[in-house]
Write a protein that holds these residues in place. Sequence first.
Motif, PDB file in Angstrom:
ATOM      1  N   LYS A  52      27.225   5.975   6.227  1.00 23.39           N
ATOM      2  CA  LYS A  52      27.685   4.726   6.870  1.00 23.39           C
ATOM      3  C   LYS A  52      26.709   3.587   6.560  1.00 23.39           C
ATOM      4  CE  LYS A  52      30.017   7.068  10.752  1.00 23.39           C
ATOM      5  NZ  LYS A  52      29.540   8.453  10.491  1.00 23.39           N
ATOM      6  N   PHE A  53      25.423   3.884   6.589  1.00 27.08           N
ATOM      7  CA  PHE A  53      24.434   2.873   6.221  1.00 27.08           C
ATOM      8  C   PHE A  53      24.614   2.458   4.757  1.00 27.08           C
ATOM      9  CE2 PHE A  53      20.371   2.315   3.983  1.00 27.08           C
ATOM     10  CZ  PHE A  53      19.961   1.118   4.530  1.00 27.08           C
ATOM     11  N   CYS A  54      24.768   3.426   3.876  1.00 28.65           N
ATOM     12  CA  CYS A  54      24.938   3.123   2.457  1.00 28.65           C
ATOM     13  C   CYS A  54      26.167   2.244   2.221  1.00 28.65           C
ATOM     14  CB  CYS A  54      25.059   4.413   1.650  1.00 28.65           C
ATOM     15  SG  CYS A  54      23.535   5.378   1.545  1.00 28.65           S
ATOM     16  N   GLU A  55      27.206   2.480   3.012  1.00 25.76           N
ATOM     17  CA  GLU A  55      28.443   1.718   2.832  1.00 25.76           C
ATOM     18  C   GLU A  55      28.234   0.228   3.082  1.00 25.76           C
ATOM     19  OE1 GLU A  55      33.153   2.333   3.968  1.00 25.76           O
ATOM     20  OE2 GLU A  55      31.648   3.838   4.466  1.00 25.76           O
ATOM     21  N   THR A  56      27.269  -0.113   3.941  1.00 24.26           N
ATOM     22  CA  THR A  56      27.001  -1.531   4.205  1.00 24.26           C
ATOM     23  C   THR A  56      26.360  -2.219   3.008  1.00 24.26           C
ATOM     24  OG1 THR A  56      24.779  -1.154   5.134  1.00 24.26           O
ATOM     25  CG2 THR A  56      26.652  -0.999   6.644  1.00 24.26           C
TER      26      THR A  56
END
Length: 403
Positions: free
Chosen positions: A251-255
């Motif tokens: 989820k962090f990477c998706e940002t």
Amino acid sequence: MFRPMRLAAVALALMAAAISSARAVEVTFDDTARFLAGMQPSADSPLVALTRDPSWQHHAKFFDGAFAQLEQRQLSKIRSWSDVNLAAPRPTMFYFFSGPDFLYANAFYSKASTYVLGALEPAGAVPDLTRLPRGSVNAALYNVERSLGSILSFSFFITKQMKVDLRANQVNGTLPILYVFLARSGKTIRNVETVALDDKGGVHTGNDNPGPNATRGVRITFAGADGEARTLYYFSTDLSNSGARAAGFLKFCETLGPGNSLLKSASYLLHAGNFTIARDWLLANSATIIQDDSGIPLASYNPRQWRFFPFGRYLGPIGEFAGRYQERYAELFTRAQPIDFGVGYRWRMHESNLLLSVKIPGSEAAPDAETTSFAEPPPKPRPKRLRPPEPVPPPPGRFFWFR
């Protein structure tokens, strides 16, 4: 009689205070990284005194030679290859199953402004080296050399060995290796801080509570020769399906995406059914993927969404992964362009394979395409392949990592 003794005591106290103050101000992250990398710290750094030790001087001489060879043999050639073949790299690059391998992340994607590395190994710590006993400093240098033995020689870490070496000292985890690679890549470290991700991908620092499923790591701010600030994240994370569901890493990477991705010497984990979440995430959030055959299996790519540019030679997996041979991959590589460097498990030049996959703009919005054109055909007898050549020992040095 007591007055001279009192004056001497005051002088010693003032000297100790001055040394303590100097340490607090002058033992910088960048000086520590340079010291561990066998490079001279800044002239006024308290670490300069430790560079007079013959053990550090031997360490520096060894790293000078090893990194010079690596630069000539691989890194400079990889940068040249990337300059020619990566037309418009994205600001962010993702490197899953990386260990602390900033060295190749930077070589393939030198223009990235944010690097995200994720692997199982803990980030660890690098304390103030001037406060450690001299024997502990020498042991730390020795362990750093040992842990880098395989990547300096072959381009990949031997994970079991690295785990032992990076837990054996007060200087531990992946952080000291990241320091060495940043320094030897010509970067200047400006700040290092521990960070944690909550299960929704939110970033927490300091005393923030990230919750029970926190993903812990470090955030390193650094600058290259151009002086522009860049960011390196390293997270200790389980990328299996169960780990990916529980943690906020993806989820962090998706940002930060979409970005460019690198997969190298990845143990064929993305071929397995328990790593499908990470595999599908990379396919959905990558504009380009550079990998060897140990990365995403060709059958998982939608051929209507990707263009493929094969480089090098596909000789099949090494013996440890013999069951991961891909017929379609071999067929694709019959029209591969040559490369003049080695990479991955087949680390020798003229034995390595490298696949550049580029997502076709707008293809995500297209109807689901058939993927059977890259599905593996039923197994059939293949000519017996020669046993892959055994690794040769690394260049002479102070470590003996290979058993």
